[in-house]
Design a protein around this motif. Structure first.
Motif, PDB file in Angstrom:
ATOM      1  N   LEU B  60      36.393  44.771  45.625  1.00 28.51           N
ATOM      2  CA  LEU B  60      37.236  45.175  44.493  1.00 28.51           C
ATOM      3  C   LEU B  60      38.570  44.309  44.496  1.00 28.51           C
ATOM      4  CD1 LEU B  60      37.193  46.564  41.933  1.00 28.51           C
ATOM      5  CD2 LEU B  60      38.096  48.651  42.923  1.00 28.51           C
ATOM      6  N   TYR B  61      38.982  44.530  45.763  1.00 22.57           N
ATOM      7  CA  TYR B  61      40.416  43.725  45.938  1.00 22.57           C
ATOM      8  C   TYR B  61      40.270  42.435  45.973  1.00 22.57           C
ATOM      9  CZ  TYR B  61      44.255  41.530  48.604  1.00 22.57           C
ATOM     10  OH  TYR B  61      44.986  40.771  49.159  1.00 22.57           O
ATOM     11  N   LEU B  62      39.406  41.835  46.404  1.00 19.48           N
ATOM     12  CA  LEU B  62      39.248  40.250  46.521  1.00 19.48           C
ATOM     13  C   LEU B  62      38.911  39.915  44.890  1.00 19.48           C
ATOM     14  CD1 LEU B  62      37.052  39.338  49.597  1.00 19.48           C
ATOM     15  CD2 LEU B  62      39.222  38.955  49.210  1.00 19.48           C
ATOM     16  N   SER B  63      38.181  40.737  44.130  1.00 14.32           N
ATOM     17  CA  SER B  63      38.086  40.250  42.666  1.00 14.32           C
ATOM     18  C   SER B  63      39.355  39.937  42.017  1.00 14.32           C
ATOM     19  CB  SER B  63      37.208  41.200  42.058  1.00 14.32           C
ATOM     20  OG  SER B  63      37.971  42.496  41.775  1.00 14.32           O
ATOM     21  N   PRO B  73      44.224  35.515  51.061  1.00 12.84           N
ATOM     22  CA  PRO B  73      43.689  35.776  49.589  1.00 12.84           C
ATOM     23  C   PRO B  73      45.328  35.958  48.788  1.00 12.84           C
ATOM     24  CG  PRO B  73      42.853  37.768  50.860  1.00 12.84           C
ATOM     25  CD  PRO B  73      43.522  36.826  51.904  1.00 12.84           C
ATOM     26  N   SER B  74      45.128  35.291  47.784  1.00  8.33           N
ATOM     27  CA  SER B  74      46.509  35.500  47.007  1.00  8.33           C
ATOM     28  C   SER B  74      46.277  36.069  45.773  1.00  8.33           C
ATOM     29  CB  SER B  74      47.076  33.823  46.723  1.00  8.33           C
ATOM     30  OG  SER B  74      46.212  33.325  45.940  1.00  8.33           O
ATOM     31  N   TRP B  75      46.801  37.237  45.314  1.00 13.12           N
ATOM     32  CA  TRP B  75      46.696  37.943  44.382  1.00 13.12           C
ATOM     33  C   TRP B  75      46.990  37.194  42.981  1.00 13.12           C
ATOM     34  CZ3 TRP B  75      45.200  43.013  44.091  1.00 13.12           C
ATOM     35  CH2 TRP B  75      45.110  43.527  42.747  1.00 13.12           C
ATOM     36  N   VAL B  76      45.890  37.421  42.082  1.00 12.22           N
ATOM     37  CA  VAL B  76      45.967  36.662  40.820  1.00 12.22           C
ATOM     38  C   VAL B  76      45.680  37.546  39.683  1.00 12.22           C
ATOM     39  CG1 VAL B  76      45.210  34.520  41.587  1.00 12.22           C
ATOM     40  CG2 VAL B  76      43.755  35.988  40.865  1.00 12.22           C
ATOM     41  N   GLY B  77      45.825  39.018  40.098  1.00 14.40           N
ATOM     42  CA  GLY B  77      45.535  39.728  39.024  1.00 14.40           C
ATOM     43  C   GLY B  77      44.230  39.796  38.303  1.00 14.40           C
ATOM     44  N   LEU B  78      43.947  39.868  36.947  1.00 13.17           N
ATOM     45  CA  LEU B  78      43.078  39.832  36.348  1.00 13.17           C
ATOM     46  C   LEU B  78      42.413  38.468  35.974  1.00 13.17           C
ATOM     47  CD1 LEU B  78      43.692  42.609  33.618  1.00 13.17           C
ATOM     48  CD2 LEU B  78      41.768  42.475  35.420  1.00 13.17           C
ATOM     49  N   ARG B  79      43.096  37.257  36.541  1.00 14.66           N
ATOM     50  CA  ARG B  79      42.539  35.878  36.326  1.00 14.66           C
ATOM     51  C   ARG B  79      41.189  35.684  36.166  1.00 14.66           C
ATOM     52  NH1 ARG B  79      45.449  31.087  39.265  1.00 14.66           N
ATOM     53  NH2 ARG B  79      43.532  31.155  40.354  1.00 14.66           N
ATOM     54  N   ASN B  80      40.779  36.026  37.555  1.00 12.72           N
ATOM     55  CA  ASN B  80      39.061  35.645  37.667  1.00 12.72           C
ATOM     56  C   ASN B  80      38.394  36.351  36.588  1.00 12.72           C
ATOM     57  OD1 ASN B  80      39.364  34.489  40.240  1.00 12.72           O
ATOM     58  ND2 ASN B  80      39.363  36.581  41.361  1.00 12.72           N
ATOM     59  N   TYR B  81      38.667  37.634  36.053  1.00 13.55           N
ATOM     60  CA  TYR B  81      37.754  38.270  35.234  1.00 13.55           C
ATOM     61  C   TYR B  81      37.932  37.511  33.909  1.00 13.55           C
ATOM     62  CZ  TYR B  81      36.981  42.241  38.242  1.00 13.55           C
ATOM     63  OH  TYR B  81      36.415  42.789  39.229  1.00 13.55           O
ATOM     64  N   ARG B  82      39.409  37.095  33.467  1.00 14.54           N
ATOM     65  CA  ARG B  82      39.716  36.503  32.248  1.00 14.54           C
ATOM     66  C   ARG B  82      39.048  35.191  32.158  1.00 14.54           C
ATOM     67  NH1 ARG B  82      45.472  36.940  32.310  1.00 14.54           N
ATOM     68  NH2 ARG B  82      45.400  35.132  33.275  1.00 14.54           N
ATOM     69  N   GLU B  83      39.143  34.468  33.098  1.00 14.79           N
ATOM     70  CA  GLU B  83      38.592  33.064  33.202  1.00 14.79           C
ATOM     71  C   GLU B  83      37.052  33.313  32.879  1.00 14.79           C
ATOM     72  OE1 GLU B  83      39.771  30.891  36.578  1.00 14.79           O
ATOM     73  OE2 GLU B  83      37.796  29.365  36.429  1.00 14.79           O
ATOM     74  N   LEU B  85      35.325  35.371  31.592  1.00 15.12           N
ATOM     75  CA  LEU B  85      34.889  36.110  30.355  1.00 15.12           C
ATOM     76  C   LEU B  85      35.448  35.173  29.083  1.00 15.12           C
ATOM     77  CD1 LEU B  85      35.563  39.897  30.815  1.00 15.12           C
ATOM     78  CD2 LEU B  85      33.537  38.692  30.805  1.00 15.12           C
ATOM     79  N   THR B  86      36.168  34.290  29.540  1.00 15.10           N
ATOM     80  CA  THR B  86      36.697  33.553  28.031  1.00 15.10           C
ATOM     81  C   THR B  86      36.664  31.999  28.512  1.00 15.10           C
ATOM     82  OG1 THR B  86      39.165  33.724  29.074  1.00 15.10           O
ATOM     83  CG2 THR B  86      38.186  35.406  27.437  1.00 15.10           C
ATOM     84  N   GLU B  87      36.802  31.721  29.661  1.00 14.63           N
ATOM     85  CA  GLU B  87      36.964  29.995  29.784  1.00 14.63           C
ATOM     86  C   GLU B  87      35.892  29.356  30.623  1.00 14.63           C
ATOM     87  OE1 GLU B  87      40.631  29.699  31.986  1.00 14.63           O
ATOM     88  OE2 GLU B  87      41.567  31.256  30.783  1.00 14.63           O
ATOM     89  N   ASP B  88      34.710  30.239  30.999  1.00 12.12           N
ATOM     90  CA  ASP B  88      33.762  29.433  31.810  1.00 12.12           C
ATOM     91  C   ASP B  88      32.322  29.736  31.036  1.00 12.12           C
ATOM     92  OD1 ASP B  88      31.893  28.826  33.786  1.00 12.12           O
ATOM     93  OD2 ASP B  88      32.580  30.329  35.203  1.00 12.12           O
ATOM     94  N   PRO B  89      31.835  28.453  30.464  1.00 12.27           N
ATOM     95  CA  PRO B  89      30.706  28.687  29.773  1.00 12.27           C
ATOM     96  C   PRO B  89      29.552  28.671  30.677  1.00 12.27           C
ATOM     97  CG  PRO B  89      31.759  26.428  29.456  1.00 12.27           C
ATOM     98  CD  PRO B  89      32.760  27.510  30.050  1.00 12.27           C
ATOM     99  N   ARG B  90      29.758  28.161  32.047  1.00 16.65           N
ATOM    100  CA  ARG B  90      28.352  28.431  32.814  1.00 16.65           C
ATOM    101  C   ARG B  90      28.422  29.902  33.132  1.00 16.65           C
ATOM    102  NH1 ARG B  90      28.756  24.814  37.866  1.00 16.65           N
ATOM    103  NH2 ARG B  90      26.446  24.697  37.697  1.00 16.65           N
ATOM    104  N   TYR B  91      29.413  30.550  33.170  1.00 21.99           N
ATOM    105  CA  TYR B  91      29.327  32.097  33.363  1.00 21.99           C
ATOM    106  C   TYR B  91      28.370  32.746  32.178  1.00 21.99           C
ATOM    107  CZ  TYR B  91      30.195  36.928  33.982  1.00 21.99           C
ATOM    108  OH  TYR B  91      29.819  38.369  34.005  1.00 21.99           O
ATOM    109  N   TRP B  92      28.687  32.245  31.150  1.00 18.95           N
ATOM    110  CA  TRP B  92      28.009  33.071  29.856  1.00 18.95           C
ATOM    111  C   TRP B  92      26.673  32.559  30.095  1.00 18.95           C
ATOM    112  CZ3 TRP B  92      29.225  37.257  28.250  1.00 18.95           C
ATOM    113  CH2 TRP B  92      30.360  37.791  28.062  1.00 18.95           C
TER     114      TRP B  92
END
Lengths: 278, 324
Positions: B60-63, B73-83, B85-92
């Motif tokens: 959970l922390y790593l996410s 690890p460097s803290w990026v907040g919600l960036r992974n989730y944001r990326e 859900l909004t910027e990664d067509p391969r994810y979708w």
């Protein structure tokens, strides 16, 4: 006449189903014996002549590691996993099924909840842990977790089975002065044999078939399992090596098929009573 | 093997837990001490803590971090989730492929499993032979070997396109076709209907023959008996199989990996969720991103399971009020 149709229709249907279902396996066996030229050009199922050299090539293994060694590696991992699961899962199950302790409800609920947990959630941290311990590219990450009852499926299975056992024997053992360990070991465990056998069989088959965990944790060819070797064999060889590739495939599933023939009665029973997956 | 000896031997009660002696209060012929239970549970508790709870917290922390396994690890907040859900067509794309797979493969597999179970039940002789034979594919189903066979059978010039071509359906090879490759994986899964079949069969055998007799006396034909007796009596088993298959299908990996040679191709058409997770985490070294993916998978499985449990109240029928 009508009666005869009624009688034979299900059998015919079952037979047709059987042919379709087993075709891929027959194809596998046939292709493993085909000469190279027939693999690519001919659509015949049966080999024009039996090319046993496919098997000799396959037995040489991959990257200088023989198939015997690969099978030995796989057997070591599968054997360790079986021992670990049977031991640790039955210990935990006995506590859940027969002993009283505070937190038992909470712990049991947690154990059941982990049944639904996708492995991927713990995968990366587990990898980091084993990496930090310097155990990546060893068998520890594949075997150690089994000694810590991490497969909730089997704990649950054994709990369910133990709960169905009559308590009388255990109680009289206790009255005769047996402690909980003695009771577990000499009374409960022998009675739990069917569930333990199911656990052992499924652990063996799943470990043998496993690909993902092995791929993540093992790098050096000497430590490879047969599945990993098969994959690098595929990567290395062209279509002309189809025969040897499928010969190796046959070798890789042979132990499971043997296991199946020997234990299929237990296997199917165990699954039917517990709803285990294959 | 040396691993065995690390196991705490029975009797070595290192974990004594809370040794409160409220034993005298208990009724019964013996005093119940708690510490033996904790000894029995030591391996499990260790595993649950070290290999489940702590890793869950860590993942959970790593996410919320950027982590490549080598640097801190460097803290990026919600960036992974944001990326994601909004910027990664391969994810979708991977979400879409996986959902398509779950929605097609699970019902097909269960229908086939139920059909086979009904067929087997109607066979008198030879039932156990057929049961084992029908189960055989499931035994090997998860293996690399079967995936390789599958790739060959569905490839250009393989048996399946050839047979279809002979009856006038020209599909070409499935494996190289982005529109069809996912269905090769679907059929591989459906082919392994043995496990739910065996569970269905066990369920069918527990339905009392009296019910069928009573229904027949009331003039119910075969179909009516199936709808009014078999289906309701079997609904708990259907539900059980449905939940189990669904959870497993979300996590499909090996067939997709093998059929596409690990690439998820052609054109990402077999890039299932877990394959993409593996690719992000272990190939591209974006462990934080992969951890975030794992958490969304957990949430998705949780939501769908909860949904199934909720709806089950209206269609799962328990003969005895207690359930099971």
């Amino acid at each position: 006449m009508n009666l005869a149709v009624k009688r034979w229709a299900p059998h015919t249907l079952a037979l047709v189903g059987l042919l379709v279902l087993l075709y891929p396996l027959v194809w596998l066996l046939a292709t493993s014996l085909k000469p190279a030229d027939q693999v690519v050009t001919s659509l015949d199922l049966w080999p024009s002549h039996l090319e046993w050299s496919n098997y000799t090539t396959a037995l040489e293994g991959v990257s200088g590691v023989t198939v015997t060694r690969l099978l030995g590696n796989t057997l070591l991992i599968a054997g360790g996993a079986v021992l670990g699961n049977v031991l640790s899962c039955s210990l935990a199950a006995y506590a859940f099924a027969r002993l009283r302790f505070r937190m038992s409800r909470v712990m049991f609920a947690f154990m059941v909840a982990t049944l639904m947990l996708p492995h991927h959630v713990v995968l990366i941290p587990q990898y980091i842990i084993f990496n930090q311990l310097g155990l990546v590219d060893s068998y520890w990450p594949l075997i150690l977790p089994k000694f810590l009852a991490t497969e909730a499926f089997f704990v649950f299975l054994i709990v369910q089975f133990m709960r169905g056992l009559p308590r009388e024997l255990e109680e009289s053992a206790r009255i005769d002065g047996c402690g909980p360990f003695r009771t577990y070991w000499s009374i409960t465990l022998p009675l739990t044999r069917p569930a333990l056998i199911t656990t052992a069989i499924f652990t063996f088959i799943w470990t043998w078939n496993d690909f993902f965990t092995q791929m993540i944790y093992l790098f050096s060819p000497e430590s490879f399992t047969i599945t990993l070797a098969l994959r690098s064999f595929v990567d290395q060889s062209s279509t002309s090596a189809y025969g040897p590739m499928f010969a190796m495939s046959v070798i890789s599933v042979l132990p499971i098929v043997l296991f199946f023939f020997v234990f299929q009665r237990y296997l199917v029973q165990g699954m039917a009573t517990t709803g285990l997956k294959g | 093997m040396s691993t065995v000896s690390t196991e705490a031997p029975p009797g070595a009660d290192r974990t004594d837990g809370p040794r409160r002696s409220h034993a005298p209060k208990r009724r019964g012929p013996r005093r119940d001490k708690q510490w033996p239970a904790y000894v029995f549970l030591t391996p499990w508790m260790l595993g649950a803590a070290v290999l489940t709870l702590v890793p869950m917290a860590v993942s959970l922390y790593l996410s919320f971090t950027d982590y490549n396994l080598f640097e801190a690890p460097s803290w990026v907040g919600l960036r992974n989730y944001r990326e994601m859900l909004t910027e990664d067509p391969r994810y979708w794309r991977s979400v879409g492929t996986t959902l398509l797979y779950v929605v097609v493969a699970v019902p097909l597999k269960l229908v086939l499993a139920l059909g086979a179970a009904l067929l087997l039940k109607s066979l008198g002789r030879g039932r156990s032979f057929y049961r084992s034979a029908f189960y055989a594919p499931s035994l090997l189903g998860a293996s690399m070997t079967v995936a390789l066979v599958w790739r060959a059978l569905f490839n250009d010039g393989g048996t399946v396109p050839d047979v279809l071509g002979a009856i006038g359906i020209n599909t070409g090879g499935w494996v190289g076709n982005p529109d069809l490759a996912v269905f090769a994986v679907v059929l591989l899964t459906v082919w392994q209907f043995g496990a739910p079949m065996v569970i269905f069969l066990a369920g069918l055998q527990q339905i009392s023959p009296d019910l069928y007799e009573a229904a027949a006396l009331d003039g119910a034909g075969r179909w009516r008996q199936f709808v009014s007796v078999t289906v309701p009596m079997l609904s708990p088993v259907v539900f059980f199989n449905l939940v189990l298959e669904m959870i497993q299908s979300f996590q499909v990996f090996t067939p997709a990996f093998a059929i596409s040679g690990g690439s998820g191709g052609p054109a990402d058409s077999t890039m299932f969720y877990t394959l993409y997770l593996y690719e992000r985490g272990f190939t591209a070294s974006h462990m934080g991103y992969a951890a975030a993916m794992a958490w969304l998978l957990l949430i998705a499985i949780g939501v769908v399971t909860l949904f199934l449990f909720r709806t089950s109240r209206s269609w799962v029928f328990y003969a005895d009020e207690e359930g099971r």
